[in-house]
Scaffold this motif. Sequence first.
Motif, short mmCIF file in Angstrom:
data_model
loop_
_atom_site.label_atom_id
_atom_site.label_comp_id
_atom_site.label_asym_id
_atom_site.label_seq_id
_atom_site.Cartn_x
_atom_site.Cartn_y
_atom_site.Cartn_z
N ASP A 270 -13.46 7.02 71.87
CA ASP A 270 -14.52 7.42 72.29
C ASP A 270 -15.20 8.25 71.11
OD1 ASP A 270 -14.46 6.85 74.80
OD2 ASP A 270 -13.69 8.55 75.66
N HIS A 271 -14.38 8.94 70.28
CA HIS A 271 -15.09 9.63 69.32
C HIS A 271 -15.80 8.70 68.16
CE1 HIS A 271 -14.03 12.67 65.75
NE2 HIS A 271 -15.40 12.89 66.04
N ILE A 272 -14.93 7.57 67.71
CA ILE A 272 -15.51 6.76 66.95
C ILE A 272 -16.74 5.94 67.43
CG2 ILE A 272 -13.67 6.64 65.31
CD1 ILE A 272 -13.05 3.78 66.43
N LYS A 273 -16.96 5.82 68.78
CA LYS A 273 -18.24 5.48 69.10
C LYS A 273 -19.21 6.19 68.90
CE LYS A 273 -16.25 2.53 73.07
NZ LYS A 273 -16.04 2.64 74.44
N ASP A 274 -19.13 7.51 69.16
CA ASP A 274 -20.12 8.48 69.13
C ASP A 274 -20.33 8.49 67.59
OD1 ASP A 274 -20.01 9.25 71.84
OD2 ASP A 274 -18.66 10.77 71.36
N ILE A 275 -19.54 8.65 66.81
CA ILE A 275 -19.82 8.74 65.18
C ILE A 275 -20.74 7.52 64.91
CG2 ILE A 275 -18.90 8.48 62.94
CD1 ILE A 275 -16.41 9.69 64.05
N SER A 276 -20.58 6.23 65.54
CA SER A 276 -21.22 5.25 64.83
C SER A 276 -22.79 5.27 65.37
CB SER A 276 -20.63 3.93 65.45
OG SER A 276 -21.45 2.60 65.32
N SER A 277 -22.78 5.75 66.69
CA SER A 277 -24.18 5.83 67.34
C SER A 277 -24.87 7.05 66.64
CB SER A 277 -24.06 5.99 68.81
OG SER A 277 -25.01 6.71 69.17
N ASP A 278 -24.20 8.04 66.26
CA ASP A 278 -25.01 9.13 65.58
C ASP A 278 -25.24 8.92 64.42
OD1 ASP A 278 -24.77 10.62 68.05
OD2 ASP A 278 -23.10 12.05 67.49
N ARG A 279 -24.45 8.17 63.61
CA ARG A 279 -24.75 8.06 62.20
C ARG A 279 -25.88 6.88 62.03
NH1 ARG A 279 -25.85 5.88 58.30
NH2 ARG A 279 -25.04 5.74 56.21
N ARG A 280 -25.84 6.11 63.08
CA ARG A 280 -27.02 5.11 63.20
C ARG A 280 -28.45 5.74 63.01
NH1 ARG A 280 -25.29 -0.53 64.23
NH2 ARG A 280 -23.01 -0.29 64.09
N LYS A 281 -28.61 6.98 63.92
CA LYS A 281 -29.57 7.60 64.25
C LYS A 281 -30.31 8.39 63.08
CE LYS A 281 -28.26 8.28 68.92
NZ LYS A 281 -27.70 9.10 69.68
N LEU A 282 -29.39 8.77 62.02
CA LEU A 282 -29.89 9.47 60.99
C LEU A 282 -30.78 8.74 60.08
CD1 LEU A 282 -29.53 12.43 59.94
CD2 LEU A 282 -27.21 11.43 58.73
N TYR A 283 -30.55 7.48 59.80
CA TYR A 283 -31.50 6.92 58.98
C TYR A 283 -32.26 5.60 59.31
CZ TYR A 283 -28.55 9.43 55.57
OH TYR A 283 -27.74 10.29 54.89
N SER A 284 -33.41 5.54 59.01
CA SER A 284 -34.18 4.45 59.58
C SER A 284 -33.75 2.91 58.66
CB SER A 284 -35.50 4.32 59.07
OG SER A 284 -35.78 4.59 57.56
N SER A 285 -34.20 1.87 59.37
CA SER A 285 -33.61 0.78 58.57
C SER A 285 -33.73 0.66 57.11
CB SER A 285 -34.18 -0.46 59.53
OG SER A 285 -35.76 -0.54 59.48
N ASP A 286 -34.76 1.24 56.51
CA ASP A 286 -34.86 1.28 55.27
C ASP A 286 -34.16 2.32 54.53
OD1 ASP A 286 -36.84 3.19 56.01
OD2 ASP A 286 -38.49 2.42 54.85
N GLY A 287 -33.24 3.16 55.07
CA GLY A 287 -32.36 4.03 54.58
C GLY A 287 -32.99 5.34 54.37
N LYS A 288 -34.18 5.86 55.12
CA LYS A 288 -34.82 7.08 54.91
C LYS A 288 -34.28 7.81 55.94
CE LYS A 288 -37.36 6.01 51.48
NZ LYS A 288 -37.05 6.26 50.18
N ASN A 289 -33.98 9.37 55.50
CA ASN A 289 -33.58 10.33 56.67
C ASN A 289 -34.63 10.57 57.67
OD1 ASN A 289 -32.73 12.75 57.96
ND2 ASN A 289 -31.93 13.38 56.28
N ILE A 290 -34.35 10.11 58.90
CA ILE A 290 -35.38 10.53 59.94
C ILE A 290 -35.08 11.67 61.11
CG2 ILE A 290 -36.37 8.15 59.94
CD1 ILE A 290 -34.45 7.19 62.26
N TYR A 291 -34.00 12.44 60.47
CA TYR A 291 -33.62 13.65 61.19
C TYR A 291 -34.96 14.56 61.32
CZ TYR A 291 -30.47 17.16 63.38
OH TYR A 291 -29.80 18.00 64.01
#
Length: 291
Positions: A270-291
């Motif tokens: 469960d933890h690594i699923k959450d990490i993967s999803s949260d990490r994907r949300k931090l950057y746009s597809s071109d690598g910019k921080n969108i937080y």
Amino acid sequence: MPKKLTIAVVGIGLIGGSLLKTLRTQNFHLIGISRSESTIKKAEKLNIADEYSTDLSLLSKADIVFICTPISKIISMIDQIKNIISPDCIVTDVGSLKGFVLDYVNNSQVKVNYIGGHPMAGTEYQGVDYAVDNLFIGAKWILTPSRFADQTSVDKLSDILKITGADIIFAEPEAHDKAVALISHFPLLLSQALFTLVNNYPDNSIKTLALRLASSGFRDTTRLAATNPELAKDMLLDNRHNVQDVAKHLQIVLNSMIYDLNCNENSFIDHIKDISSDRRKLYSSDGKNIY
Ligand code: NAP
């Protein structure tokens, strides 16, 4: 017609050179100052400023000075230029640490219109040869005004930084230094440690095979290990207390994850699923921080 703003960059390296290249597209009078003649010649060839020198006296006509030298030279540079610049000249820098510079300026008897700055953009390379004109697009640029900086100066600097495409964030210097320990300085140490682990692995045949197999995952997780050593040294030594604090927190996270890996498989998954999803949300597809 209003007078062209004169902007000086001291230290024409990766960051200073990129700033000059970026500002060159605008209607500014640009001054490039560096320590070595060879860097000045390279900058002239690149045509990234209107005037160049190794002599700081050119700064007397600057409206804004960007100090883009290594971190360890910022305070001595402020000391050298404070009697050259005009009293209302805005002095800023791009150094990766803010607390010690702000302490120095704020405790000084001599007024310097200093606004600390730090663009969250860069590469592992060093020098003007690697300067690019789009480095700051979409990057966060932290500002930490000193007690001498008035709101008009802060607004003027912010307007110029917006031209680079950067997103301005105000922070207290101590909070800045703690935050960058988490997301920049400790990751650098971790990357160096990971590379050392493999490079010095005691079983030589496994080490050799691992280095031959090392592909994009290892390349990405150890990219920071190739950081220019002068910059790496300054960031890690000057921010060592915050870096050590992060290391203690990491130990706790790592112990907990290893415990779950061994004894609590469902919680681990469960933890690594959450990490993967949260990490994907931090950057746009071109690598910019969108937080
Ligand atoms: P760099 O490529 O090594 O450039 C540093 C420049 O400073 C060189 O051009 C050097 O001049 C000049 N310099 C050194 N000592 C000087 C002195 N006493 N007087 C005048 N110029 C001097 O380093 P950088 O990566 O651009 O880093 C510069 C600053 O940017 C550092 O404070 C760093 O914390 C900050 N920063 C770096 C990054 C990054 O990823 N690289 C990101 C954000 C912020 P010569 O070439 O003439 O010797």
